[in-house]
Design an enzyme around this catalytic site. Structure first.
Site, PDB file in Angstrom:
ATOM      1  N   ASP A 193     -10.095   3.088  -3.420  1.00  0.00           N
ATOM      2  CA  ASP A 193     -11.016   1.999  -3.502  1.00  0.00           C
ATOM      3  C   ASP A 193     -12.149   1.612  -3.864  1.00  0.00           C
ATOM      4  OD1 ASP A 193      -8.458   1.335  -2.209  1.00  0.00           O
ATOM      5  OD2 ASP A 193      -9.116   2.276  -0.414  1.00  0.00           O
TER       6      ASP A 193
ATOM      7  N   ASP B 102       0.912  -1.075   0.463  1.00  0.00           N
ATOM      8  CA  ASP B 102      -0.108  -0.090  -0.268  1.00  0.00           C
ATOM      9  C   ASP B 102       0.538   1.383   0.277  1.00  0.00           C
ATOM     10  OD1 ASP B 102      -2.529   1.057  -0.055  1.00  0.00           O
ATOM     11  OD2 ASP B 102      -3.071  -0.120   1.060  1.00  0.00           O
TER      12      ASP B 102
END
Ligand SMILES: *[C@@H]1O[C@H](CO)[C@@H](O)[C@H](O)[C@H]1NC(C)=O
Ligand SMILES: *[C@@H]1O[C@H](CO)[C@@H](O)[C@H](O)[C@H]1NC(C)=O
Length: 302
Positions: A119, A86
Protein backbone atom coordinates in the site's frame (compact mmCIF):
# COMPACT_ATOMS: atom_id res chain seq x y z
CA UNK A 1 -16.06 7.01 -20.28
CA UNK A 2 -15.62 8.20 -16.72
CA UNK A 3 -15.27 5.77 -13.88
CA UNK A 4 -16.49 6.07 -10.35
CA UNK A 5 -14.93 3.57 -7.97
CA UNK A 6 -16.76 3.25 -4.70
CA UNK A 7 -14.33 1.04 -2.86
CA UNK A 8 -16.21 1.34 0.39
CA UNK A 9 -19.49 -0.16 -0.72
CA UNK A 10 -18.63 -3.45 0.94
CA UNK A 11 -18.54 -1.79 4.34
CA UNK A 12 -22.25 -2.10 4.46
CA UNK A 13 -22.93 -5.52 3.06
CA UNK A 14 -24.14 -8.51 5.05
CA UNK A 15 -24.35 -12.19 4.24
CA UNK A 16 -27.81 -13.72 3.95
CA UNK A 17 -28.56 -17.19 5.25
CA UNK A 18 -28.32 -18.56 1.71
CA UNK A 19 -24.77 -17.25 1.36
CA UNK A 20 -25.63 -14.30 -0.89
CA UNK A 21 -24.38 -10.80 -0.13
CA UNK A 22 -27.14 -8.35 0.77
CA UNK A 23 -26.83 -4.57 1.01
CA UNK A 24 -27.50 -3.15 4.46
CA UNK A 25 -30.92 -1.46 4.38
CA UNK A 26 -29.88 1.52 6.50
CA UNK A 27 -27.10 2.51 4.07
CA UNK A 28 -28.66 1.42 0.77
CA UNK A 29 -32.42 1.75 1.29
CA UNK A 30 -33.03 1.29 -2.46
CA UNK A 31 -30.37 -1.41 -2.88
CA UNK A 32 -27.16 -1.35 -4.90
CA UNK A 33 -28.78 -2.00 -8.28
CA UNK A 34 -30.60 1.34 -7.93
CA UNK A 35 -27.32 3.04 -7.08
CA UNK A 36 -25.61 1.47 -10.11
CA UNK A 37 -28.48 2.61 -12.34
CA UNK A 38 -28.13 6.12 -10.92
CA UNK A 39 -24.34 6.16 -11.54
CA UNK A 40 -24.82 4.81 -15.08
CA UNK A 41 -27.41 7.51 -15.72
CA UNK A 42 -24.72 10.09 -14.93
CA UNK A 43 -22.34 8.51 -17.48
CA UNK A 44 -20.26 6.92 -14.72
CA UNK A 45 -19.26 3.37 -14.01
CA UNK A 46 -19.41 1.76 -10.61
CA UNK A 47 -16.89 -0.40 -8.81
CA UNK A 48 -17.15 -2.59 -5.74
CA UNK A 49 -14.68 -4.20 -3.34
CA UNK A 50 -14.43 -7.74 -2.05
CA UNK A 51 -11.77 -10.07 -0.70
CA UNK A 52 -10.46 -13.53 -1.52
CA UNK A 53 -10.64 -14.53 2.17
CA UNK A 54 -13.33 -15.14 4.75
CA UNK A 55 -13.47 -11.47 5.85
CA UNK A 56 -12.38 -8.21 4.22
CA UNK A 57 -9.16 -6.55 5.42
CA UNK A 58 -11.09 -4.39 7.88
CA UNK A 59 -12.41 -7.70 9.37
CA UNK A 60 -15.85 -6.12 9.42
CA UNK A 61 -17.45 -7.51 6.27
CA UNK A 62 -17.73 -10.94 4.67
CA UNK A 63 -15.19 -11.91 2.00
CA UNK A 64 -15.89 -14.11 -1.01
CA UNK A 65 -13.96 -17.27 -0.02
CA UNK A 66 -16.20 -20.25 -0.78
CA UNK A 67 -18.82 -17.95 -2.30
CA UNK A 68 -16.94 -16.81 -5.39
CA UNK A 69 -19.52 -17.83 -7.97
CA UNK A 70 -22.46 -16.48 -5.96
CA UNK A 71 -20.71 -13.16 -5.32
CA UNK A 72 -19.72 -12.74 -8.96
CA UNK A 73 -23.33 -13.40 -9.98
CA UNK A 74 -24.57 -10.94 -7.34
CA UNK A 75 -22.22 -8.16 -8.49
CA UNK A 76 -23.22 -8.76 -12.11
CA UNK A 77 -26.93 -8.69 -11.21
CA UNK A 78 -26.42 -5.33 -9.49
CA UNK A 79 -24.82 -3.92 -12.66
CA UNK A 80 -21.38 -3.46 -11.10
CA UNK A 81 -18.69 -2.64 -13.69
CA UNK A 82 -15.45 -3.16 -11.75
CA UNK A 83 -14.30 -5.37 -8.90
CA UNK A 84 -11.33 -4.70 -6.65
CA UNK A 85 -10.42 -8.03 -5.06
CA UNK A 86 -8.24 -7.95 -1.94
CA UNK A 87 -6.36 -10.83 -0.31
CA UNK A 88 -6.76 -10.63 3.48
CA UNK A 89 -7.80 -13.47 5.82
CA UNK A 90 -7.23 -16.19 3.28
CA UNK A 91 -6.59 -18.81 5.95
CA UNK A 92 -4.08 -21.56 5.34
CA UNK A 93 -4.39 -21.61 1.59
CA UNK A 94 -0.93 -21.80 0.06
CA UNK A 95 0.15 -18.47 -1.42
CA UNK A 96 1.61 -19.95 -4.60
CA UNK A 97 -1.44 -22.10 -5.22
CA UNK A 98 -3.55 -18.99 -4.93
CA UNK A 99 -0.82 -17.10 -6.77
CA UNK A 100 -0.72 -14.07 -4.52
CA UNK A 101 2.97 -13.33 -5.14
CA UNK A 102 3.78 -11.05 -8.09
CA UNK A 103 0.36 -10.98 -9.74
CA UNK A 104 1.93 -9.13 -12.69
CA UNK A 105 3.29 -12.53 -13.73
CA UNK A 106 -0.05 -14.35 -13.91
CA UNK A 107 -3.07 -12.12 -13.30
CA UNK A 108 -3.55 -11.10 -16.93
CA UNK A 109 -5.65 -14.25 -17.30
CA UNK A 110 -7.95 -13.14 -14.47
CA UNK A 111 -8.30 -9.38 -14.51
CA UNK A 112 -7.44 -6.11 -16.19
CA UNK A 113 -5.02 -4.80 -13.57
CA UNK A 114 -3.16 -5.95 -10.51
CA UNK A 115 -1.20 -4.38 -7.71
CA UNK A 116 2.58 -4.47 -8.03
CA UNK A 117 3.37 -2.91 -4.65
CA UNK A 118 2.38 -2.82 -1.01
CA UNK A 119 0.00 0.00 0.00
CA UNK A 120 1.04 3.57 -0.76
CA UNK A 121 0.93 6.34 1.85
CA UNK A 122 0.82 10.11 1.46
CA UNK A 123 4.58 10.75 1.48
CA UNK A 124 7.24 11.42 -1.15
CA UNK A 125 9.30 8.36 -0.11
CA UNK A 126 6.36 6.02 -0.34
CA UNK A 127 5.20 7.45 -3.66
CA UNK A 128 8.54 7.31 -5.50
CA UNK A 129 9.31 3.85 -4.16
CA UNK A 130 5.93 2.54 -5.44
CA UNK A 131 6.79 4.02 -8.87
CA UNK A 132 10.19 2.23 -8.78
CA UNK A 133 8.70 -1.13 -7.79
CA UNK A 134 6.02 -0.84 -10.45
CA UNK A 135 8.55 0.02 -13.15
CA UNK A 136 10.17 -3.41 -12.83
CA UNK A 137 7.03 -5.00 -14.33
CA UNK A 138 6.74 -2.59 -17.28
CA UNK A 139 6.95 -5.39 -19.85
CA UNK A 140 3.76 -6.96 -18.47
CA UNK A 141 1.58 -3.93 -19.20
CA UNK A 142 -0.43 -3.84 -22.41
CA UNK A 143 -3.94 -2.83 -23.49
CA UNK A 144 -6.34 -4.60 -21.16
CA UNK A 145 -3.59 -5.57 -18.67
CA UNK A 146 -2.19 -2.87 -16.43
CA UNK A 147 0.26 -2.66 -13.54
CA UNK A 148 -1.19 -0.82 -10.53
CA UNK A 149 1.23 0.89 -8.10
CA UNK A 150 -1.78 1.77 -5.88
CA UNK A 151 -4.17 4.68 -5.84
CA UNK A 152 -3.34 8.37 -6.08
CA UNK A 153 -2.57 10.36 -2.94
CA UNK A 154 -2.89 13.66 -4.87
CA UNK A 155 -4.90 16.13 -2.79
CA UNK A 156 -4.45 14.44 0.59
CA UNK A 157 -2.02 17.06 1.89
CA UNK A 158 1.14 15.08 2.71
CA UNK A 159 3.17 16.21 -0.31
CA UNK A 160 3.97 19.52 -2.01
CA UNK A 161 2.24 20.52 -5.22
CA UNK A 162 5.40 19.70 -7.22
CA UNK A 163 5.54 16.27 -5.58
CA UNK A 164 1.92 15.58 -6.46
CA UNK A 165 2.69 16.61 -10.04
CA UNK A 166 5.51 14.02 -10.05
CA UNK A 167 3.04 11.47 -8.64
CA UNK A 168 0.44 12.08 -11.34
CA UNK A 169 3.05 12.29 -14.14
CA UNK A 170 4.67 8.96 -13.21
CA UNK A 171 1.34 7.18 -12.77
CA UNK A 172 0.04 8.53 -16.08
CA UNK A 173 3.16 7.61 -18.06
CA UNK A 174 3.25 4.20 -16.33
CA UNK A 175 -0.27 3.58 -17.70
CA UNK A 176 -1.42 2.95 -14.14
CA UNK A 177 -5.11 3.09 -13.23
CA UNK A 178 -5.71 6.71 -12.12
CA UNK A 179 -7.84 6.07 -9.05
CA UNK A 180 -8.48 9.26 -7.11
CA UNK A 181 -7.73 8.72 -3.43
CA UNK A 182 -8.80 12.06 -1.93
CA UNK A 183 -12.19 13.45 -0.93
CA UNK A 184 -13.58 14.69 -4.24
CA UNK A 185 -16.06 16.96 -2.45
CA UNK A 186 -13.22 19.21 -1.33
CA UNK A 187 -10.78 19.51 -4.23
CA UNK A 188 -8.58 22.61 -4.13
CA UNK A 189 -7.86 24.52 -7.34
CA UNK A 190 -4.34 23.04 -7.34
CA UNK A 191 -5.57 19.48 -6.87
CA UNK A 192 -8.15 19.89 -9.60
CA UNK A 193 -5.48 21.23 -11.97
CA UNK A 194 -3.45 18.05 -11.41
CA UNK A 195 -6.22 15.44 -11.51
CA UNK A 196 -7.92 17.30 -14.35
CA UNK A 197 -4.88 17.72 -16.62
CA UNK A 198 -6.38 16.31 -19.79
CA UNK A 199 -3.07 16.25 -21.67
CA UNK A 200 -1.49 14.08 -19.00
CA UNK A 201 -4.61 11.88 -18.86
CA UNK A 202 -4.34 11.49 -22.65
CA UNK A 203 -0.81 10.10 -22.17
CA UNK A 204 -2.25 7.61 -19.67
CA UNK A 205 -5.02 6.60 -22.09
CA UNK A 206 -2.86 6.47 -25.23
CA UNK A 207 -4.00 3.55 -27.42
CA UNK A 208 -0.50 2.12 -27.80
CA UNK A 209 -0.65 1.17 -24.12
CA UNK A 210 3.09 0.91 -23.50
CA UNK A 211 4.29 1.61 -19.95
CA UNK A 212 7.09 4.21 -19.69
CA UNK A 213 10.39 3.01 -18.22
CA UNK A 214 13.27 4.53 -16.34
CA UNK A 215 15.79 4.89 -19.16
CA UNK A 216 18.52 6.80 -17.35
CA UNK A 217 19.42 7.18 -13.70
CA UNK A 218 22.25 9.41 -12.54
CA UNK A 219 22.31 9.55 -8.78
CA UNK A 220 19.20 11.39 -7.74
CA UNK A 221 17.97 12.41 -11.13
CA UNK A 222 16.28 10.25 -13.70
CA UNK A 223 14.75 10.16 -17.15
CA UNK A 224 11.58 8.13 -17.70
CA UNK A 225 10.24 7.65 -21.21
CA UNK A 226 7.85 5.62 -23.29
CA UNK A 227 6.47 5.50 -26.82
CA UNK A 228 3.02 6.82 -27.64
CA UNK A 229 0.85 6.39 -30.72
CA UNK A 230 1.74 8.45 -33.79
CA UNK A 231 5.51 8.04 -33.31
CA UNK A 232 5.32 10.38 -30.33
CA UNK A 233 7.22 9.93 -27.08
CA UNK A 234 6.52 10.98 -23.53
CA UNK A 235 9.51 11.92 -21.41
CA UNK A 236 9.72 12.78 -17.72
CA UNK A 237 12.82 14.41 -16.25
CA UNK A 238 12.58 13.60 -12.57
CA UNK A 239 14.59 15.36 -9.87
CA UNK A 240 14.54 13.29 -6.66
CA UNK A 241 17.12 15.54 -4.96
CA UNK A 242 16.51 18.50 -2.63
CA UNK A 243 18.38 20.81 -5.07
CA UNK A 244 17.88 22.09 -8.60
CA UNK A 245 19.17 19.74 -11.31
CA UNK A 246 19.76 20.09 -15.01
CA UNK A 247 18.45 16.90 -16.53
CA UNK A 248 19.07 15.88 -20.14
CA UNK A 249 16.94 13.41 -22.02
CA UNK A 250 18.97 11.99 -24.93
CA UNK A 251 17.27 10.54 -28.02
CA UNK A 252 19.55 7.54 -27.65
CA UNK A 253 18.08 6.81 -24.19
CA UNK A 254 14.47 7.51 -24.99
CA UNK A 255 14.28 5.59 -28.26
CA UNK A 256 14.06 8.41 -30.83
CA UNK A 257 16.15 7.88 -33.99
CA UNK A 258 19.32 10.03 -34.10
CA UNK A 259 19.06 13.53 -35.62
CA UNK A 260 15.26 13.49 -35.44
CA UNK A 261 13.94 17.02 -34.97
CA UNK A 262 11.10 17.21 -32.47
CA UNK A 263 8.59 19.65 -31.17
CA UNK A 264 8.27 19.52 -27.38
CA UNK A 265 5.07 20.29 -25.55
CA UNK A 266 5.29 20.95 -21.82
CA UNK A 267 2.30 19.00 -20.45
CA UNK A 268 2.18 20.95 -17.19
CA UNK A 269 2.59 24.43 -18.69
CA UNK A 270 0.35 23.53 -21.65
CA UNK A 271 2.70 25.26 -24.09
CA UNK A 272 4.87 24.22 -27.01
CA UNK A 273 8.52 25.13 -26.51
CA UNK A 274 9.73 27.83 -28.95
CA UNK A 275 12.81 25.85 -29.75
CA UNK A 276 12.98 22.69 -31.87
CA UNK A 277 15.07 19.91 -30.37
CA UNK A 278 17.64 17.61 -31.99
CA UNK A 279 19.24 14.70 -30.13
CA UNK A 280 18.23 15.87 -26.65
CA UNK A 281 15.94 17.94 -24.45
CA UNK A 282 17.52 19.61 -21.45
CA UNK A 283 15.60 21.03 -18.51
CA UNK A 284 16.36 22.76 -15.24
CA UNK A 285 14.16 20.96 -12.73
CA UNK A 286 13.18 22.15 -9.25
CA UNK A 287 13.85 19.92 -6.19
CA UNK A 288 11.38 17.00 -5.85
CA UNK A 289 9.78 17.98 -9.13
CA UNK A 290 9.66 16.92 -12.75
CA UNK A 291 9.23 18.10 -16.29
CA UNK A 292 6.94 16.17 -18.58
CA UNK A 293 7.21 16.65 -22.34
CA UNK A 294 5.30 15.23 -25.26
CA UNK A 295 7.78 14.91 -28.13
CA UNK A 296 6.44 14.89 -31.68
CA UNK A 297 8.84 14.32 -34.61
CA UNK A 298 8.72 17.01 -37.29
CA UNK A 299 8.77 16.12 -40.97
CA UNK A 300 12.17 16.56 -42.64
CA UNK A 301 12.30 19.88 -44.47
CA UNK A 302 14.79 20.92 -47.12
C1 LIG B 1 4.98 5.78 4.57
O1 LIG B 1 5.86 5.02 3.76
C2 LIG B 1 7.22 5.31 3.96
C3 LIG B 1 8.03 4.62 2.89
O2 LIG B 1 7.49 3.41 2.45
C4 LIG B 1 7.60 4.88 5.38
O3 LIG B 1 8.98 5.14 5.62
C5 LIG B 1 6.74 5.67 6.36
O4 LIG B 1 6.98 5.21 7.66
C6 LIG B 1 5.27 5.51 6.03
N1 LIG B 1 4.50 6.46 6.84
C7 LIG B 1 3.41 6.13 7.49
C8 LIG B 1 2.73 7.22 8.24
O5 LIG B 1 2.97 4.98 7.47
C1 LIG C 1 -16.03 18.64 2.22
O1 LIG C 1 -17.22 18.70 1.48
C2 LIG C 1 -18.37 18.25 2.16
C3 LIG C 1 -19.54 18.20 1.18
O2 LIG C 1 -19.68 19.43 0.51
C4 LIG C 1 -18.61 19.12 3.41
O3 LIG C 1 -19.71 18.61 4.10
C5 LIG C 1 -17.36 19.08 4.27
O4 LIG C 1 -17.52 19.97 5.36
C6 LIG C 1 -16.12 19.47 3.51
N1 LIG C 1 -14.94 19.28 4.33
C7 LIG C 1 -13.93 20.14 4.38
C8 LIG C 1 -12.77 19.75 5.22
O5 LIG C 1 -13.93 21.19 3.76
Amino acid sequence: MRWCLLGLLSLDIDMSTLGYLVPRKSTFPSGIKALADYAHGKGLKLGIYSDAGSRTCSQRMPGSLGHEQKDAETFASWGIDYLKYDNCNNGDLKPMKRGDMHPALWADKLGNSWRTTMDINDSWESMVSRADQNEVYAEHARPGDWNDPDMLEVGNGGMSNDEYIVHFSLWAASKAPLLIGCDVRNLSKETLAILGNEEVIAVNQDPLGVQAKKVRMEGDHEVWAGPLSGYRTVVIQLNRSPEFRIITAQWDDIGIPPKTVVEARDLWKHTIMDKRFVNKVKANVRPHACKMFLLTPLPLSE
